[in-house]
Write an enzyme that holds these catalytic residues in place. Structure first.
Site, PDB file in Angstrom:
ATOM      1  N   HIS A 104     -11.688  11.619  21.680  1.00  0.00           N
ATOM      2  CA  HIS A 104     -10.311  11.382  21.229  1.00  0.00           C
ATOM      3  C   HIS A 104      -9.839  12.710  20.636  1.00  0.00           C
ATOM      4  O   HIS A 104     -10.627  13.426  20.007  1.00  0.00           O
ATOM      5  CB  HIS A 104     -10.226  10.367  20.090  1.00  0.00           C
ATOM      6  CG  HIS A 104     -10.734   8.992  20.381  1.00  0.00           C
ATOM      7  ND1 HIS A 104     -12.053   8.649  20.244  1.00  0.00           N
ATOM      8  CD2 HIS A 104     -10.081   7.866  20.768  1.00  0.00           C
ATOM      9  CE1 HIS A 104     -12.198   7.369  20.539  1.00  0.00           C
ATOM     10  NE2 HIS A 104     -11.019   6.869  20.865  1.00  0.00           N
ATOM     11  N   ASP A 107     -10.971  13.248  17.120  1.00  0.00           N
ATOM     12  CA  ASP A 107     -12.413  13.431  16.861  1.00  0.00           C
ATOM     13  C   ASP A 107     -12.764  14.905  16.861  1.00  0.00           C
ATOM     14  O   ASP A 107     -13.639  15.351  16.135  1.00  0.00           O
ATOM     15  CB  ASP A 107     -13.320  12.897  17.992  1.00  0.00           C
ATOM     16  CG  ASP A 107     -13.061  11.492  18.408  1.00  0.00           C
ATOM     17  OD1 ASP A 107     -12.633  10.717  17.562  1.00  0.00           O
ATOM     18  OD2 ASP A 107     -13.326  11.198  19.590  1.00  0.00           O
ATOM     19  N   HIS A 274     -16.844  -5.130  24.962  1.00  0.00           N
ATOM     20  CA  HIS A 274     -15.510  -5.728  25.040  1.00  0.00           C
ATOM     21  C   HIS A 274     -15.525  -6.931  25.979  1.00  0.00           C
ATOM     22  O   HIS A 274     -14.834  -7.923  25.733  1.00  0.00           O
ATOM     23  CB  HIS A 274     -14.490  -4.706  25.546  1.00  0.00           C
ATOM     24  CG  HIS A 274     -14.336  -3.516  24.654  1.00  0.00           C
ATOM     25  ND1 HIS A 274     -13.475  -2.474  24.938  1.00  0.00           N
ATOM     26  CD2 HIS A 274     -14.943  -3.180  23.490  1.00  0.00           C
ATOM     27  CE1 HIS A 274     -13.553  -1.568  23.983  1.00  0.00           C
ATOM     28  NE2 HIS A 274     -14.437  -1.975  23.088  1.00  0.00           N
ATOM     29  N   ASP A 310     -17.299  -5.575  17.565  1.00  0.00           N
ATOM     30  CA  ASP A 310     -17.760  -4.546  18.489  1.00  0.00           C
ATOM     31  C   ASP A 310     -18.888  -3.763  17.796  1.00  0.00           C
ATOM     32  O   ASP A 310     -18.623  -2.811  17.065  1.00  0.00           O
ATOM     33  CB  ASP A 310     -16.536  -3.633  18.733  1.00  0.00           C
ATOM     34  CG  ASP A 310     -16.581  -2.867  20.019  1.00  0.00           C
ATOM     35  OD1 ASP A 310     -17.446  -3.136  20.850  1.00  0.00           O
ATOM     36  OD2 ASP A 310     -15.704  -1.986  20.200  1.00  0.00           O
TER      37      ASP A 310
HETATM   38  C1  XLS Z   1     -13.144   0.844  20.783  1.00  0.00           C
HETATM   39  C2  XLS Z   1     -13.103   1.549  22.045  1.00  0.00           C
HETATM   40  C3  XLS Z   1     -12.825   3.038  21.952  1.00  0.00           C
HETATM   41  C4  XLS Z   1     -12.396   3.562  23.282  1.00  0.00           C
HETATM   42  C5  XLS Z   1     -11.694   4.882  23.247  1.00  0.00           C
HETATM   43  O1  XLS Z   1     -13.569  -0.300  20.696  1.00  0.00           O
HETATM   44  O2  XLS Z   1     -14.292   1.300  22.737  1.00  0.00           O
HETATM   45  O3  XLS Z   1     -13.926   3.698  21.445  1.00  0.00           O
HETATM   46  O4  XLS Z   1     -13.485   3.676  24.158  1.00  0.00           O
HETATM   47  O5  XLS Z   1     -10.547   4.848  22.506  1.00  0.00           O
HETATM   48 NI    NI Z   2     -14.875   2.237  24.521  1.00  0.00          NI
HETATM   49 NI    NI Z   3     -15.376  -0.504  21.925  1.00  0.00          NI
END
Ligand code: XLS
Ligand code: NI
Ligand code: NI
Length: 442
Positions: A104, A107, A274, A310
């Site tokens: 990102h 980051d 996810h 998550d």
């Molecule tokens: C968060 C996401 C994130 C994406 C990128 O749950 O997995 O890390 O992969 O923004």
């Molecule tokens: Ni991700």
């Molecule tokens: Ni994720």
């Protein structure tokens, strides 16, 4: 330019030692140089490291601060610290033998007090990353923008009720696309961090979805204007941080993209954790995307089925990965995508060595799954079972149904006449589960 080899001094480049490896810091299944069908395993797997977890993760959680302290995180000037941290990351890539990375914008470079300052920071760090990529051969799998951490995005970015926030997000993605283009990124990801809602009491769902689509159209147009050739990817997730996210899963993502005329420009980045949060298996999400030729890339991790969030763990479940891999290989692979370890160390895993154990485990599990899936597909037992199961649609009136030549009246006539009552056929699930176990465990 040389990357100083000072950050992981005790760890050598991880070697492939085979299934009987004596060392813990060795690959048992992932031999990056092994040639399979004329391509190295490294080219097949396209492993990628998620910068945010492995180089920005501190082990913090809602109940306490970080536990992980890295020696390179010192210094007053955040841009200089960002560059040294990046040297450590590229040294790690070389030692773990992962050819790709993903980031990102925020980051890799610190957010400034103005957008202009943030852009300046990003450009400085991107220039450094470009040199490191050149020196090490590590490539960018994808870039993305963090549109969810800063308080301005508390009610979303492109789905924010305030047009001012939408504009800010647009400007931020413009720079993130420039950065991705500059670094030769092969994809660009949109994960809708806060593109959803907490309550419908304050939300106009239709307007928010319209705005999200407008935003993605602007991104497509801008990418075109700068000659960005990478693949755009939507990363679905049903919830967290918002209660309901618009890109809930692949199926709702496809419906959204088609509704707004974006289906030709996007594929999917599917994340294991996810998928399970949405109540699906990892393989289900892959199959849904593949069925529409929209399988793009994988965020390789795993959740904990006992927890509703998550957890982003490294995945060592060979059964789950083998099933996923059969679907990926049948779909023809990931193209410009790869397996990106969007996974983090557990909070007490504080040693630098743990970063190696984690990725070795993930890479080995995926490489083993790749080999098992290839064997399963080469033997063709499951495929021929499934083909037989649908064989009645290959000839006669079944073929007429499949090719649109039958109708209710013609079928009624057949059933009232010679067909009569169908003969039940077993689905043979237990037989197939045993067959799968024979591949996994001999
Ligand atoms: C968060 C996401 C994130 C994406 C990128 O749950 O997995 O890390 O992969 O923004
Ligand atoms: Ni991700
Ligand atoms: Ni994720």
């Amino acid at each position: 330019m040389k990357t100083s080899p000072a950050h992981f001094p005790k760890i050598k480049t991880i070697a492939y030692e085979g299934p009987g490896a004596a060392h813990a810091l060795a690959f048992r299944h992932y031999n990056p140089d092994e040639i399979v069908d004329g391509k190295s395993l490294s080219e097949h797997m396209r492993f990628s490291i998620a910068y945010w977890h492995s180089f920005r993760g501190t082990g913090s959680d809602p109940f306490g601060p970080g536990t992980i302290v890295r020696p390179w995180e010192t210094g007053k000037d955040p841009v200089s610290v960002a560059k040294v941290r990046m040297n450590a990351a590229f040294e790690f890539h070389q030692k773990i033998r992962a050819p790709f990375w993903a980031f990102h914008d925020r980051d890799i470079a610190p957010e400034g007090s103005t957008l202009a300052q943030s852009n300046k920071n990003l450009e400085a760090v991107v220039a450094h990353a470009k040199q490191l990529q050149k020196a090490t051969g590590v490539k960018l799998l994808w870039g993305t923008a963090n549109l969810f951490s800063h308080p301005r995005y508390m009610c979303g970015a492109s789905t924010n009720p305030d047009a001012h926030v939408f504009a800010y997000a647009a400007a931020q993605v413009k720079s993130a696309l420039d950065a991705t283009q500059e670094l030769g990124g092969e994809n660009y990801v949109f994960w809708g961090g806060r593109e959803g809602y907490e309550t419908l009491l304050n939300t106009n769902l239709k307007r928010e979805q319209d705005h999200l689509a407008a935003f993605l159209h602007m991104a497509v147009d801008y990418a075109k204007s700068i000659g960005f050739k990478g693949q755009f990817l939507i990363e679905p997730k049903p919830k967290e941080p918002t209660k309901h996210q618009y890109d809930f899963d692949v199926a709702s993502g496809i419906a959204f993209l088609r509704t707004y005329g974006l289906e030709k420009q996007f594929k999917f980045n599917i994340e294991t954790n996810h998928a399970t949060l949405a109540g699906h298996t990892f393989q289900h999400e892959i199959e849904v995307a593949a069925s529409q030729n929209m399988l793009g890339s994988i965020d390789a991790n795993s959740g904990d089925l006992l927890l509703g969030w998550d957890t982003d763990q490294f995945n060592t479940d060979v059964k789950e990965l083998t099933l996923a891999m059969t679907s990926i290989l049948k779909a023809g692979g990931l193209g410009s995508g790869g397996f990106n370890f969007d996974a983090k160390l557990r909070r007490p895993s504080i040693d630098a060595e743990d970063l190696f154990h984690a990725h070795i485990g993930g890479m080995d599990a995926y490489a083993l799954a790749f080999k098992l899936a290839r064997k399963i597909l080469a033997d063709g037992k499951f495929d021929s079972f499934v083909a037989d199961r649908y064989a009645s649609f290959d000839t006669g009136f079944g073929k007429d149904i499949a090719t649109g030549k039958a109708n209710f009246k013609s079928l009624e006539k057949l059933v009232l006449g010679k067909l009569g009552e169908p003969t039940p056929k077993s689905g043979k699930q237990e037989y197939l589960e045993n067959l799968l176990n024979a591949y996994l465990h001999g």
